[in-house]
Enzyme design. Structure first.
Site, PDB file in Angstrom:
ATOM      1  CG  HIS A  76      -1.957  -1.074   1.201  1.00 52.67           C
ATOM      2  ND1 HIS A  76      -3.210  -0.951   0.664  1.00 52.67           N
ATOM      3  CD2 HIS A  76      -1.893  -2.349   1.661  1.00 52.67           C
ATOM      4  CE1 HIS A  76      -3.880  -2.084   0.818  1.00 52.67           C
ATOM      5  NE2 HIS A  76      -3.095  -2.962   1.414  1.00 52.67           N
ATOM      6  CG  ASN A 149      -7.956  -4.284   0.770  1.00 54.87           C
ATOM      7  OD1 ASN A 149      -7.282  -3.298   1.035  1.00 54.87           O
ATOM      8  ND2 ASN A 149      -7.466  -5.504   0.764  1.00 54.87           N
ATOM      9  CG  HIS A 340      -2.742  -1.238  14.590  1.00 58.69           C
ATOM     10  ND1 HIS A 340      -3.357  -2.459  14.498  1.00 58.69           N
ATOM     11  CD2 HIS A 340      -1.669  -1.422  15.395  1.00 58.69           C
ATOM     12  CE1 HIS A 340      -2.692  -3.337  15.217  1.00 58.69           C
ATOM     13  NE2 HIS A 340      -1.653  -2.736  15.766  1.00 58.69           N
ATOM     14  CE1 TYR A 363      -2.351  -4.818   9.295  1.00 57.68           C
ATOM     15  CE2 TYR A 363      -2.426  -2.612   8.407  1.00 57.68           C
ATOM     16  CZ  TYR A 363      -2.700  -3.960   8.283  1.00 57.68           C
ATOM     17  OH  TYR A 363      -3.292  -4.445   7.154  1.00 57.68           O
TER      18      TYR A 363
HETATM   19 FE1  HDD Z   1      -2.630  -4.817   5.438  1.00 61.71          FE
HETATM   20  C1  HDD Z   1      -1.182  -1.758   5.156  1.00 61.71           C
HETATM   21  C2  HDD Z   1      -5.606  -3.526   4.232  1.00 61.71           C
HETATM   22  C3  HDD Z   1      -4.017  -7.962   5.401  1.00 61.71           C
HETATM   23  C4  HDD Z   1       0.121  -6.000   6.926  1.00 61.71           C
HETATM   24  N1  HDD Z   1      -3.266  -3.002   4.805  1.00 61.71           N
HETATM   25  C5  HDD Z   1      -2.522  -1.860   4.759  1.00 61.71           C
HETATM   26  C6  HDD Z   1      -3.308  -0.789   4.262  1.00 61.71           C
HETATM   27  C7  HDD Z   1      -4.544  -1.279   3.992  1.00 61.71           C
HETATM   28  C8  HDD Z   1      -4.527  -2.672   4.352  1.00 61.71           C
HETATM   29  C9  HDD Z   1      -5.728  -0.518   3.438  1.00 61.71           C
HETATM   30  C10 HDD Z   1      -2.806   0.623   4.020  1.00 61.71           C
HETATM   31  C11 HDD Z   1      -3.100   1.528   5.184  1.00 61.71           C
HETATM   32  C12 HDD Z   1      -2.646   2.926   4.851  1.00 61.71           C
HETATM   33  O1  HDD Z   1      -3.274   3.539   3.972  1.00 61.71           O
HETATM   34  O2  HDD Z   1      -1.680   3.358   5.451  1.00 61.71           O
HETATM   35  N2  HDD Z   1      -4.421  -5.589   4.861  1.00 61.71           N
HETATM   36  C13 HDD Z   1      -5.537  -4.889   4.477  1.00 61.71           C
HETATM   37  C14 HDD Z   1      -6.651  -5.785   4.364  1.00 61.71           C
HETATM   38  C15 HDD Z   1      -6.199  -7.029   4.672  1.00 61.71           C
HETATM   39  C16 HDD Z   1      -4.804  -6.911   5.009  1.00 61.71           C
HETATM   40  C17 HDD Z   1      -8.050  -5.371   3.977  1.00 61.71           C
HETATM   41  C18 HDD Z   1      -6.942  -8.326   4.730  1.00 61.71           C
HETATM   42  C19 HDD Z   1      -8.190  -8.424   5.025  1.00 61.71           C
HETATM   43  N3  HDD Z   1      -2.046  -6.640   6.015  1.00 61.71           N
HETATM   44  C20 HDD Z   1      -2.761  -7.815   5.944  1.00 61.71           C
HETATM   45  C21 HDD Z   1      -2.029  -8.874   6.600  1.00 61.71           C
HETATM   46  C22 HDD Z   1      -0.853  -8.321   7.036  1.00 61.71           C
HETATM   47  C23 HDD Z   1      -0.886  -6.922   6.663  1.00 61.71           C
HETATM   48  C24 HDD Z   1      -2.508 -10.306   6.730  1.00 61.71           C
HETATM   49  C25 HDD Z   1       0.290  -8.937   7.781  1.00 61.71           C
HETATM   50  C26 HDD Z   1       0.235  -9.995   8.500  1.00 61.71           C
HETATM   51  N4  HDD Z   1      -0.826  -4.036   5.877  1.00 61.71           N
HETATM   52  C27 HDD Z   1       0.142  -4.697   6.556  1.00 61.71           C
HETATM   53  C28 HDD Z   1       1.317  -3.819   6.929  1.00 61.71           C
HETATM   54  C29 HDD Z   1       0.897  -2.446   6.325  1.00 61.71           C
HETATM   55  C30 HDD Z   1      -0.456  -2.747   5.710  1.00 61.71           C
HETATM   56  C31 HDD Z   1       2.649  -4.347   6.550  1.00 61.71           C
HETATM   57  C32 HDD Z   1       1.876  -1.774   5.380  1.00 61.71           C
HETATM   58  C33 HDD Z   1       1.928  -0.326   5.788  1.00 61.71           C
HETATM   59  C34 HDD Z   1       1.181  -0.269   7.028  1.00 61.71           C
HETATM   60  O3  HDD Z   1       0.712  -1.510   7.360  1.00 61.71           O
HETATM   61  O4  HDD Z   1       1.011   0.723   7.703  1.00 61.71           O
HETATM   62  O5  HDD Z   1       1.448  -3.764   8.304  1.00 61.71           O
END
Ligand code: HDD
Length: 731
Positions: A76, A149, A340, A363
């Site tokens: 993202h 999402n 988060h 997160y």
């Molecule tokens: Fe995630 C970012 C949505 C599964 C780990 N995720 C992130 C963002 C969105 C989502 C919208 C961007 C937030 C922003 O604008 O800063 N993610 C989802 C959805 C998931 C999902 C809808 C499943 C239903 N994500 C998911 C899993 C993991 C992560 C299973 C890890 C185990 N996601 C992250 C992250 C991020 C992230 C690495 C990257 C940047 C951040 O968090 O701030 O922690």
């Protein structure tokens, strides 16, 4: 910008300038507040001599510049955001004690960030990808983040697979290609071995993965969460965001062209809509399931690869979110915002969805590396409105100056503060769920139906939507070089629908082979694979209308952008007439001409050109109008880009209107390029034949006034898919 708005802005700037003048606030300073006398030259030993190490002003400036970048989000990374507010329609006290869902008078501030998933910060907005839809509610009980999402399900069932999924989809590590695209071997290698991803694959191969704009896409919380009321009664809840402008998408051909013309298309669209006062709005919807009904579905509510069809549990709209302010600074707000799924308020709680549970760790951990330490909650965009009192102290970039000797609990020296809050004082109480079971590394048997909902999605799509899905799969798998991966994928698709697999395979020039015993590593080592093979797709529903965008009701043309294609000598009254009709209906009529600047209409009036054909294409608009004017039309006829402009709009099934001589231009441009469009006949006869082509409004003898209503109705439909079907199969 509307006139009164720009006047207000000017007044504000003037007031600020005069305040600055008085306070001396307009001088350039160092980070220590020292006024700088010369920012053009470094300190040197003689005008032609070497720069001196002593130049602390130069060193400070360059050092700060060297450290301007922070790690981009691992997923993202590319996003755009806006401020706004949320208001509930009526109290939800019977369902949840969350305070921001009680009082319709309360406007809860929000900050919303939309994103693509796979691409880097500088990648195109138009990638085929899920879109992030993350909402931070600044409630009086603390921040609540709904991090969702634009697709209601996910690729994997357990967070432990997330790093694998992301490694597979990101550019391949040996050569860092391709950027922001899933059309490559490692992604499909992984997917072809993950039957659980098939439902999500249907969604990302559909047009949902190339939205027309952020303002026209749905949002989903994805996981099943819990609402808990003041009596402690819990219910399952799925969250939905429903855009008031309807759900609309692009075509893949458009997405590819827009990537070249304006890779910031979605970001710009959001920014411009808000600047123009066309505030994007979504209704928040919930699907509520009583705890006693947890087992009544033919899927598991805890499985994030499943949705609850709206036909089984309706979506109740509980409030509205309006985005009305662009950020002041991209880095400070959009880049530094930290979402988060574990930022909760009392009245909302988790379930045991294993994907959600893993997210709860990821997160915070990611913000520590991205934002540099544990004090990221002090960055202005992340600060809750609710007061903070705790014994967390110090660390990198700490802003708060905590006074006094007490930073522990319990204490007497600080009067016992800060104190724990009982539930009736707003203290958060985790839902007291009973948890029977042994400690196992295992997937529940109820998670193993991977194809029923994928098949439901496929069946629920209209004919053009199915065709787009087939073409997307052909494009993606066509880019896969390793043939066994293609074979495995086609075999996997045949588990969803044989017709779908056959159509994809045909384009790839290969047969559909049955895959014996799907490889599925999530089957426990001591489990009998037979017990875990996906069953034949069974679902209580044949189709779900809510899954199709084409079948969704269409209302109005609010904010749609219509190109008025002109050159010097255009019929000025026709231009003005159409512009007025479009604006009255909530749309916009933009003048697109063969060059920039302004042009002279046939009646002598001067028209300001909004866009030139040098920098734009019809892919950036929702519809096209070609007014008459002999001189204008003959100039357009001599301009290949003008012909291509209308041909593209035709190919992309958009509404097109022409009046006066504009009709002749349409005929020459589109009739010549697509003779088969005319109901199978290879030779064109008279202009009125086009009237059977829905979305084409031609009136050689009428004014815009007479056809505007018909044109507006045609724009409202968004696309005229019958055209695409006819073009694909000329009789
Ligand atoms: Fe995630 C970012 C949505 C599964 C780990 N995720 C992130 C963002 C969105 C989502 C919208 C961007 C937030 C922003 O604008 O800063 N993610 C989802 C959805 C998931 C999902 C809808 C499943 C239903 N994500 C998911 C899993 C993991 C992560 C299973 C890890 C185990 N996601 C992250 C992250 C991020 C992230 C690495 C990257 C940047 C951040 O968090 O701030 O922690």
């Amino acid at each position: 910008m509307p006139k009164d708005r720009s006047k207000r802005e000017n007044e504000k700037t003037a007031a600020l300038d005069s305040a600055r003048e008085k306070s001396g606030d307009h001088f350039l300073t160092t980070d220590q507040g020292l006024r700088i006398n010369d920012d053009q030259n470094s300190l040197k030993a003689g005008a032609r001599g070497p720069t001196l190490l002593e130049d602390f002003i130069l060193r400070e400036k360059i050092t700060h510049f060297d450290h301007e970048r922070i790690p981009e989000r691992v997923v993202h990374a590319r996003g755009a955001a806006a401020h706004g507010y949320f208001q509930v329609y009526k109290s939800l006290a019977s369902l949840t004690r969350a305070k921001f869902l009680q009082d319709p008078q309360v406007k809860t501030p929000v900050f919303v960030r939309f994103s693509t998933v796979a691409g880097s910060r500088g990648s195109s907005d138009l990638a085929r990808d899920a879109r992030g839809f993350a909402v931070k509610f600044y409630t009086e009980e603390g921040n609540y983040d709904l991090v969702g999402n634009n697709i209601p399900v996910f690729f994997i069932q357990d967070a432990v697979k997330f790093p694998d999924l992301v490694h597979a989809v990101k550019p391949e590590p040996h050569h860092e290609m391709p950027q922001a695209a899933s059309a490559h071997d490692t992604f499909w290698d992984f997917i072809s071995l993950m039957p659980e991803s098939m439902h999500m694959i249907m969604w990302v191969m559909s047009d949902r993965a190339i939205p027309r704009s952020f303002r026209m896409m749905e949002g989903f919380g994805v996981h099943t969460f819990r609402f808990v009321n003041a009596k402690g009664v819990g219910r399952f809840v799925k969250f939905h965001w429903k855009p008031l402008l309807g759900v609309h998408s692009l075509l893949w051909d458009e997405a590819q062209k827009i990537s070249g013309l304006d890779p910031d298309f979605h970001r710009r669209d959001l920014w411009e809509a808000i600047e123009a006062g066309q505030y994007p709005e979504w209704e928040l919807g919930v699907q509520i399931v009583e705890e006693k009904d947890e087992q009544k579905f033919d899927f598991d509510l805890l499985d994030p690869t499943k949705l609850i069809p709206e036909e089984l549990v309706p979506v109740v709209r509980i409030g509205k979110m309006t985005l009305d302010r662009n950020p002041d600074n991209f880095f400070a707000e959009t880049e530094q915002v930290a979402f988060h799924p574990g930022h909760l308020v009392p009245g909302i709680d988790f379930t045991n969805d294993p994907l959600l549970q893993g997210r709860l760790f990821s997160y915070t951990d990611t913000q520590l590396i991205r934002l540099g330490g544990p004090n990221f909650h002090e960055i202005p965009i992340n600060r809750p409105l609710a007061p903070l009192h705790n014994n967390q102290r110090d660390g990198h970039m700490r802003q708060t100056i905590n006074s006094g000797p007490v930073s522990y609990q319990p204490n007497t020296l600080g009067g016992g503060c800060p104190m724990q809050a009982k539930a009736d004082m707003g203290g958060f109480l985790s839902y007291a769920e009973r948890l029977p079971g042994s400690k196992v590394r295992e997937r529940s048997k109820s998670f193993f139906d991977h194809f029923s909902q994928a098949a439901l999605f496929w069946r629920s799509q209209s004919e053009p939507e199915q065709e787009h899905l087939v073409q997307a799969l052909q494009f993606e798998l066509g880019k896969v070089e390793n043939l066994p991966i293609r074979e495995r994928m086609v075999g996997m698709l045949s588990q969803i629908d044989k017709g779908l697999a056959g159509r994809v395979a045909e384009g790839l020039g290969m047969p559909v082979k049955r895959i014996e015993g799907l490889l599925n590593l999530s089957i426990p080592a001591d489990g009998d694979p037979k017990d875990f093979q996906p069953k034949r797709a069974v679902t209580s529903l044949d189709k779900s209308a809510a899954l199709s965008m084409v079948l969704a009701p269409k209302e109005g043309i609010q904010t749609r952008k219509v190109a008025i294609l002109v050159a010097d000598g255009v019929d000025g009254e026709a231009v003005k007439g159409m512009q007025m009709a479009l604006v009255a209906a909530g749309g916009q009529g933009k003048i697109v001409a063969t060059r920039s600047g302004s042009l002279k209409a046939a009646n002598g009036s001067e028209l300001k050109i909004d866009f030139s054909l040098l920098t734009t294409g019809s892919v950036l608009f929702d519809a096209v109008y070609i007014p008459g004017g002999e001189q204008s039309v003959s100039a357009l006829l001599r301009t290949p880009k003008a012909r291509m402009f209308v041909q593209d709009a035709y190919l992309h099934c958009k509404a097109i209107a022409a009046t006066g001589k504009g009709v002749a231009f349409f005929e020459a441009a589109v009739g010549a390029a697509y003779p088969e469009a005319e109901h199978g006949s290879k030779t064109r006869q008279t202009p009125k034949d086009w009237s059977q082509d829905s979305g084409i409004v031609l009136a050689p003898d009428s004014s815009p006034k007479q056809i505007a209503a018909r044109f507006i109705k045609a724009i409202e439909m968004h696309r005229h898919w019958a055209r695409e079907i006819r073009l694909a199969s000329p009789s």
